[in-house]
Design a protein around this motif. Structure first.
Motif, PDB file in Angstrom:
ATOM      1  N   SER A  14       0.827  -1.375   0.100  1.00 20.91           N
ATOM      2  CA  SER A  14       0.074   0.047   0.055  1.00 20.91           C
ATOM      3  C   SER A  14       0.974   1.215   0.103  1.00 20.91           C
ATOM      4  O   SER A  14       2.118   1.047   0.115  1.00 20.91           O
ATOM      5  CB  SER A  14      -0.854  -0.079   1.285  1.00 20.91           C
ATOM      6  OG  SER A  14       0.008   0.038   2.383  1.00 20.91           O
ATOM      7  N   VAL A  15       0.285   2.375  -0.070  1.00 19.62           N
ATOM      8  CA  VAL A  15       1.026   3.683  -0.116  1.00 19.62           C
ATOM      9  C   VAL A  15       0.861   4.294   1.422  1.00 19.62           C
ATOM     10  O   VAL A  15       0.009   4.223   2.027  1.00 19.62           O
ATOM     11  CB  VAL A  15       0.115   4.576  -0.880  1.00 19.62           C
ATOM     12  CG1 VAL A  15       0.955   5.961  -0.945  1.00 19.62           C
ATOM     13  CG2 VAL A  15       0.277   4.108  -2.426  1.00 19.62           C
ATOM     14  N   GLU A  16       2.205   4.392   1.920  1.00 24.05           N
ATOM     15  CA  GLU A  16       2.438   5.111   3.016  1.00 24.05           C
ATOM     16  C   GLU A  16       2.938   6.492   2.802  1.00 24.05           C
ATOM     17  O   GLU A  16       3.925   6.698   2.132  1.00 24.05           O
ATOM     18  CB  GLU A  16       3.525   4.473   3.748  1.00 24.05           C
ATOM     19  CG  GLU A  16       3.767   4.901   4.910  1.00 24.05           C
ATOM     20  CD  GLU A  16       5.158   4.420   5.977  1.00 24.05           C
ATOM     21  OE1 GLU A  16       5.348   4.902   6.947  1.00 24.05           O
ATOM     22  OE2 GLU A  16       5.312   3.567   5.423  1.00 24.05           O
ATOM     23  N   LEU A  17       2.079   7.557   3.010  1.00 18.24           N
ATOM     24  CA  LEU A  17       2.504   8.822   2.957  1.00 18.24           C
ATOM     25  C   LEU A  17       2.763   9.627   4.273  1.00 18.24           C
ATOM     26  O   LEU A  17       1.944   9.948   4.897  1.00 18.24           O
ATOM     27  CB  LEU A  17       1.139   9.797   2.297  1.00 18.24           C
ATOM     28  CG  LEU A  17       1.508  11.163   1.790  1.00 18.24           C
ATOM     29  CD1 LEU A  17       2.504  11.342   0.609  1.00 18.24           C
ATOM     30  CD2 LEU A  17       0.150  11.531   1.144  1.00 18.24           C
ATOM     31  N   VAL A  18       4.181   9.610   4.317  1.00 13.37           N
ATOM     32  CA  VAL A  18       4.752  10.114   5.848  1.00 13.37           C
ATOM     33  C   VAL A  18       4.161  11.510   5.956  1.00 13.37           C
ATOM     34  O   VAL A  18       4.551  12.325   5.214  1.00 13.37           O
ATOM     35  CB  VAL A  18       6.110   9.947   6.064  1.00 13.37           C
ATOM     36  CG1 VAL A  18       6.344  10.379   7.335  1.00 13.37           C
ATOM     37  CG2 VAL A  18       6.232   8.517   5.819  1.00 13.37           C
ATOM     38  N   GLU A  99      14.625  12.739   4.509  1.00 15.89           N
ATOM     39  CA  GLU A  99      13.580  12.059   5.443  1.00 15.89           C
ATOM     40  C   GLU A  99      12.757  11.325   4.423  1.00 15.89           C
ATOM     41  O   GLU A  99      12.507  11.793   3.265  1.00 15.89           O
ATOM     42  CB  GLU A  99      12.882  13.194   5.841  1.00 15.89           C
ATOM     43  CG  GLU A  99      13.744  14.243   7.055  1.00 15.89           C
ATOM     44  CD  GLU A  99      13.056  15.411   7.431  1.00 15.89           C
ATOM     45  OE1 GLU A  99      11.860  15.928   6.704  1.00 15.89           O
ATOM     46  OE2 GLU A  99      13.445  15.930   8.283  1.00 15.89           O
ATOM     47  N   LEU A 100      12.140  10.179   4.868  1.00 17.24           N
ATOM     48  CA  LEU A 100      11.179   9.341   4.410  1.00 17.24           C
ATOM     49  C   LEU A 100       9.848  10.191   3.913  1.00 17.24           C
ATOM     50  O   LEU A 100       9.364  10.629   4.950  1.00 17.24           O
ATOM     51  CB  LEU A 100      10.929   8.022   5.016  1.00 17.24           C
ATOM     52  CG  LEU A 100       9.906   7.236   4.222  1.00 17.24           C
ATOM     53  CD1 LEU A 100      10.370   6.891   2.707  1.00 17.24           C
ATOM     54  CD2 LEU A 100       9.826   6.032   5.203  1.00 17.24           C
ATOM     55  N   ARG A 101       9.373  10.375   2.890  1.00 17.81           N
ATOM     56  CA  ARG A 101       8.112  10.934   2.467  1.00 17.81           C
ATOM     57  C   ARG A 101       7.105   9.923   2.008  1.00 17.81           C
ATOM     58  O   ARG A 101       5.729   9.749   2.429  1.00 17.81           O
ATOM     59  CB  ARG A 101       8.255  11.983   1.549  1.00 17.81           C
ATOM     60  CG  ARG A 101       6.800  12.559   0.879  1.00 17.81           C
ATOM     61  CD  ARG A 101       6.084  13.481   2.295  1.00 17.81           C
ATOM     62  NE  ARG A 101       5.084  13.992   1.546  1.00 17.81           N
ATOM     63  CZ  ARG A 101       3.852  14.113   2.246  1.00 17.81           C
ATOM     64  NH1 ARG A 101       3.749  13.921   3.246  1.00 17.81           N
ATOM     65  NH2 ARG A 101       2.790  14.658   1.531  1.00 17.81           N
ATOM     66  N   VAL A 102       7.702   9.169   1.259  1.00 14.55           N
ATOM     67  CA  VAL A 102       6.513   8.159   0.476  1.00 14.55           C
ATOM     68  C   VAL A 102       7.117   6.731   0.452  1.00 14.55           C
ATOM     69  O   VAL A 102       8.280   6.620   0.045  1.00 14.55           O
ATOM     70  CB  VAL A 102       6.262   8.543  -1.107  1.00 14.55           C
ATOM     71  CG1 VAL A 102       5.304   7.567  -1.555  1.00 14.55           C
ATOM     72  CG2 VAL A 102       5.449   9.869  -1.011  1.00 14.55           C
ATOM     73  N   ARG A 108      10.320   4.459  -3.610  1.00 13.15           N
ATOM     74  CA  ARG A 108      10.221   5.077  -2.305  1.00 13.15           C
ATOM     75  C   ARG A 108      10.826   6.455  -2.670  1.00 13.15           C
ATOM     76  O   ARG A 108      11.413   7.060  -3.753  1.00 13.15           O
ATOM     77  CB  ARG A 108      11.397   4.614  -1.585  1.00 13.15           C
ATOM     78  CG  ARG A 108      11.323   2.877  -1.217  1.00 13.15           C
ATOM     79  CD  ARG A 108      10.001   2.757  -0.491  1.00 13.15           C
ATOM     80  NE  ARG A 108      10.148   1.155  -0.076  1.00 13.15           N
ATOM     81  CZ  ARG A 108       9.678   0.448  -0.899  1.00 13.15           C
ATOM     82  NH1 ARG A 108       8.836   0.642  -2.149  1.00 13.15           N
ATOM     83  NH2 ARG A 108       9.658  -0.977  -0.683  1.00 13.15           N
ATOM     84  N   LEU A 109      10.261   7.534  -1.700  1.00 14.78           N
ATOM     85  CA  LEU A 109      10.729   9.031  -2.164  1.00 14.78           C
ATOM     86  C   LEU A 109      11.199   9.391  -0.530  1.00 14.78           C
ATOM     87  O   LEU A 109      10.588   9.310   0.252  1.00 14.78           O
ATOM     88  CB  LEU A 109       9.254   9.848  -2.245  1.00 14.78           C
ATOM     89  CG  LEU A 109       9.712  11.284  -2.255  1.00 14.78           C
ATOM     90  CD1 LEU A 109      10.828  11.700  -3.452  1.00 14.78           C
ATOM     91  CD2 LEU A 109       8.461  11.993  -2.449  1.00 14.78           C
TER      92      LEU A 109
END
Length: 188
Positions: A14-18, A99-102, A108-109
Motif C-alpha cells: 500500500s501507499v504510506e504517505l509520511v 527524510e522518508l516521505r513516500v 520510495r521517496l
C-alpha cells in the motif's frame, strides 16, 4: 562494482504517505542555472551515502530542463538493485539527512527537510525511470513541447491545490501527449 542481487522479498502493498497530504504552496520560478549545481551536490551526497554499490543517479523533472520554468524542487531518480532491500539504500539515505516521505509499491521517496530536493528510488529497469528520462530528454530538445508544458503548469497554478499530488495528477494528460510525440520522434 555491481552488488550481487539478493533474493527478493515482498514489496510493500500500500501507499504510506509520511506526514499526510501537503498543500501546494510553491509557484514557478524561471530556470536557474544553480539547479544543475544543486543536483550535482546531491548526487555526490547520495553516492557518499550509498557507497561503492552500482546505483544509477539522474536529474529529472522540470529543473533538469534548461529554459523551463519550474517549482524550485530538484527531482532525482536513483535506481537500485532491489527495492525491497531498504537496508541497502533507505537507511543510508536517512542517515545522510534525507527524510522518508513516500513508501509505495516499487517506489520510495526521500527528501531534504527543507523539501527542496526529492529523491525517487526505483528498482533498476523499472519503466518509470525510462518514462522520466524520455520526458526530460524530449523537453530538452523540443521547444514547442517545453512551451506547452510550462503554459500548462502556469494555468494549473491559477487554481488552489490542497495536495501537491493533485497538482501533479492534473498535468498527466499533457505529459502523456508530450511523451507520445517523444516516442514518435524516436522512431524516425
Amino acid at each position: 562494482m555491481k552488488k550481487s542481487r539478493k533474493p527478493r522479498r515482498p514489496d510493500v502493498a500500500s501507499v504510506e504517505l509520511v506526514g499526510g497530504p501537503e498543500k501546494y504552496e510553491l509557484g514557478l520560478c524561471s530556470y536557474d542555472d544553480k539547479w544543475a549545481d544543486t543536483y550535482l551536490d546531491h548526487r555526490r551526497r547520495i553516492r557518499d551515502a550509498l557507497g561503492d554499490g552500482y546505483f544509477e543517479i539522474e536529474h529529472i523533472g522540470s529543473t533538469s530542463v534548461p529554459g523551463l520554468a519550474a517549482k524550485p524542487i530538484i527531482d532525482i531518480v536513483v535506481a537500485v538493485d532491489d527495492i525491497t532491500a531498504e537496508e541497502d539504500y533507505l537507511d543510508p539515505l536517512l542517515a545522510a539527512g534525507y527524510e522518508l516521505r513516500v513508501r509505495e509499491p516499487r517506489h520510495r521517496l526521500v527528501r531534504t527537510p527543507e523539501r527542496d530536493v526529492h529523491v525517487h528510488v526505483y528498482e533498476r529497469d523499472d519503466p518509470a525511470i525510462g518514462e522520466y528520462l524520455l520526458l526530460r530528454d524530449h523537453l530538452r530538445r523540443n521547444v514547442e513541447d517545453r512551451v506547452l508544458y510550462e503554459r500548462t503548469k502556469r494555468n494549473l497554478l491559477e487554481k488552489q491545490w490542497d495536495d501537491m499530488n493533485d497538482y501533479a495528477d492534473a498535468k498527466t494528460e499533457v505529459i502523456l501527449e508530450i511523451k507520445a510525440r517523444a516516442r514518435a520522434a524516436c522512431r524516425y
